[in-house]
Design an enzyme around this catalytic site. Structure first.
Site, short mmCIF file in Angstrom:
data_model
loop_
_atom_site.label_atom_id
_atom_site.label_comp_id
_atom_site.label_asym_id
_atom_site.label_seq_id
_atom_site.Cartn_x
_atom_site.Cartn_y
_atom_site.Cartn_z
N ARG A 156 0.56 -1.21 0.02
CA ARG A 156 0.09 0.04 0.03
C ARG A 156 0.81 1.43 0.19
O ARG A 156 0.50 2.51 -0.46
CB ARG A 156 -0.94 -0.03 1.11
CG ARG A 156 -1.86 1.28 1.23
CD ARG A 156 -3.04 1.06 2.07
NE ARG A 156 -3.33 0.32 3.19
CZ ARG A 156 -2.54 0.82 4.35
NH1 ARG A 156 -2.18 2.04 4.32
NH2 ARG A 156 -2.33 0.10 5.58
N ASP A 190 -6.38 18.00 -15.89
CA ASP A 190 -6.84 16.51 -16.33
C ASP A 190 -6.39 16.27 -17.96
O ASP A 190 -7.02 17.01 -18.69
CB ASP A 190 -8.10 16.31 -16.13
CG ASP A 190 -8.60 14.76 -16.42
OD1 ASP A 190 -7.98 14.21 -17.30
OD2 ASP A 190 -9.51 14.31 -15.81
N TYR A 227 -15.29 15.59 -16.79
CA TYR A 227 -15.77 14.21 -16.66
C TYR A 227 -16.74 13.84 -15.83
O TYR A 227 -16.77 14.48 -14.44
CB TYR A 227 -14.59 13.50 -16.23
CG TYR A 227 -14.88 11.81 -16.12
CD1 TYR A 227 -14.96 10.91 -17.39
CD2 TYR A 227 -14.74 11.15 -15.06
CE1 TYR A 227 -15.35 9.74 -17.06
CE2 TYR A 227 -15.19 9.90 -14.77
CZ TYR A 227 -15.40 9.16 -16.09
OH TYR A 227 -15.53 7.84 -16.01
N LYS A 269 -7.51 4.95 -20.03
CA LYS A 269 -7.80 5.60 -21.46
C LYS A 269 -6.32 5.19 -22.21
O LYS A 269 -6.00 4.04 -22.55
CB LYS A 269 -8.12 6.93 -21.51
CG LYS A 269 -9.05 7.25 -20.57
CD LYS A 269 -10.71 6.36 -20.77
CE LYS A 269 -11.61 6.62 -19.48
NZ LYS A 269 -11.94 7.71 -18.80
C1 LIG Z 1 -12.22 8.29 -17.68
C2 LIG Z 1 -11.98 9.76 -17.27
C3 LIG Z 1 -11.92 9.74 -16.09
C4 LIG Z 1 -12.13 8.78 -14.82
O1 LIG Z 1 -11.25 7.97 -14.84
P1 LIG Z 1 -11.22 6.25 -14.46
O2 LIG Z 1 -10.31 5.80 -14.79
O3 LIG Z 1 -12.61 5.79 -15.29
O4 LIG Z 1 -11.58 6.33 -12.77
C5 LIG Z 1 -11.19 11.16 -15.65
N1 LIG Z 1 -11.05 12.04 -16.42
C6 LIG Z 1 -11.32 11.87 -17.96
C7 LIG Z 1 -11.12 12.88 -18.58
C8 LIG Z 1 -11.86 10.72 -18.24
O5 LIG Z 1 -12.04 10.46 -19.72
#
Ligand SMILES: *Cc1c(COP(=O)(O)O)cnc(C)c1O
Length: 424
Positions: A78, A213, A131, A238
């Protein structure tokens, strides 16, 4: 392993990140000569001596400063694990960050980072749209902890955002700016450098932090730290993961900030497991190849869609023109248009659904950035819980379709779109 990494230089010249993705931060001789970093599928690590265990804990809990060449000892998965440490070292290369932390999901990265840096009474300023999970965290969870959250539409200038904060009497309480650019699904851009300057203007004794982000264009086509951001966040689910087979997230930035983030990650327990770390190491080896192929294919697909009579409007960064207010930001901030395209059909939901149901190569699924091309309907899927009026204001109409371009041959993708558009 961060402390034992070979330098990323060859005869004084920096080695490109893609060349380092197979080796950086990993020493085969520490793992029986294994060319690949093994999966350290273990919860805990054996100390050689009690004195060593004591020394490791002193560092882990910040009870004393680390010696010049003293490694961060392995204690418990952890806190740290070799797969995550090698992965974090490699991730720092693309964004030119001092440090990285890998999480169990993009949402774990975003929520843990915000909980690290905001406190009751603070104000968080954020771009819109963001998101869906981030939107929920900002609007429904942070306020429960006494945090005020103020959104601004992508396209709003920092001066307008500042005026808004001042009108609300909140400018001196600003602690954190969260930007998502390009915005999902419209590809609207936010000027990172301009908001970093706003953060500087509004910083008092405590610095206002700017986090971006970077899931849609990063780490290949946009590097927010270069434009003045303090932190970069990813859903590694992604493009970084890239095969639609894992969930993970990342936070990157200065070591001093990441040290705080890692304390929260340790205590909230939001780290990724070793197997996910190992899968991501494998993904990083082909990240540039995949993102380059996806970006190039998206260019061909966008060209086809732009001239198709059934397409009313296209939202694609590669087609911005000087007349567009986002054009200058794109030129400064992004090095390529990426692999995400949205478009409006003539008509509404019925037309969009006919197209979605007719596609054969594109898979009908949310998420993005994987090797397979995906298609979805933002108004009823990813953005279904956005207030309907706001949804229209953001430009998300019932006739909008969003696609994520994979690594298939672009001719096949275009043929699939052509036959599906016939049925609209
Ligand atoms: C998918 C996504 C998230 C969330 O990510 P997870 O891995 O599904 O928790 C956050 N920001 C953006 C722009 C995303 O496309």
């Amino acid at each position: 392993m961060a402390d034992r990494k070979p330098e990323g230089y060859l005869e004084g010249r920096p080695i490109h990140p893609e060349s380092l993705m197979m080796s950086y931060g990993y020493q085969p001789e520490l793992s029986e000569g294994s060319i690949k970093c093994p999966i350290f599928q273990t919860s805990t690590f054996v100390f050689r001596t009690a004195e060593e265990g004591k020394a490791f804990f002193e560092l882990a809990y910040g009870l004393r400063r680390r010696g010049p060449n003293e490694p961060m000892g392995l204690i418990y998965s952890r806190l740290n694990n070799p797969d995550l440490e090698v992965l974090e070292d490699r991730l720092t290369l693309w964004d030119e960050a001092e440090a990285a932390a890998v999480f169990a999901s993009g949402m774990a990265a975003i929520s843990t980072t915000l909980l690290t840096f905001v406190r009751p009474g603070d104000v968080v300023l954020h771009s819109e749209p963001v998101y869906g999970g981030t939107d929920f965290f900002l609007k429904h969870i942070l306020p429960e902890f006494g945090v005020r959250v103020v959104g601004f539409r992508a396209g709003t200038s920092p001066e307008e955002a500042e005026t808004l904060l001042q009108r609300l009497g909140l400018a001196d309480k600003l602690a954190f700016i969260l930007i998502e650019t390009p915005a999902n699904p419209t590809n609207a851009l936010v000027d990172i450098a301009a908001y970093a300057q706003l953060a500087q203007r509004l910083s008092g004794e405590r610095r206002v932090l700017v986090a971006v982000d970077n899931t849609f264009l990063g780490p290949l086509w946009q590097q927010p730290l270069r434009h003045g951001a303090d932190l970069v966040l990813y859903s590694a689910t992604k493009y970084i993961g890239g095969h639609s087979d894992l969930i993970a997230g990342v936070c990157l930035g200065r070591r001093e900030l990441l040290d705080h983030v890692k304390v929260f990650r340790t205590i909230l327990g939001t780290m990724a497991g070793p197997h996910t770390g190992w899968l991501l190491l494998r993904s990083l080896e082909t990240l540039k190849l995949r993102m380059t192929a996806q970006m190039k294919s998206a260019g061909h697909v966008a060209k086809f869609l732009a001239s198709h009579p059934k397409v009313a409007q296209l939202y694609y960064l590669g087609h911005l023109t000087e007349a567009d207010p986002d054009y200058a930001i794109y030129q400064r901030q992004c090095s390529a248009a990426g692999g995400m395209i949205a478009f409006d059909l003539h008509g509404g939901e019925a037309e969009a659904f006919r197209m979605l149901n007719a596609l054969r190569i594109f898979h009908l699924a949310v998420s993005l950035g994987g090797t397979e091309s995906l298609v979805e309907h933002p108004a009823t899927m990813t953005h279904a819980d956005v207030d309907p009026e706001e949804r229209i204001e953001m430009g998300i109409s019932p006739a909008m379709v969003r696609i994520s371009i994979g690594v298939e041959h672009p001719e096949d993708l275009i043929a699939d779109l052509a036959q599906a558009l016939e049925k609209v």
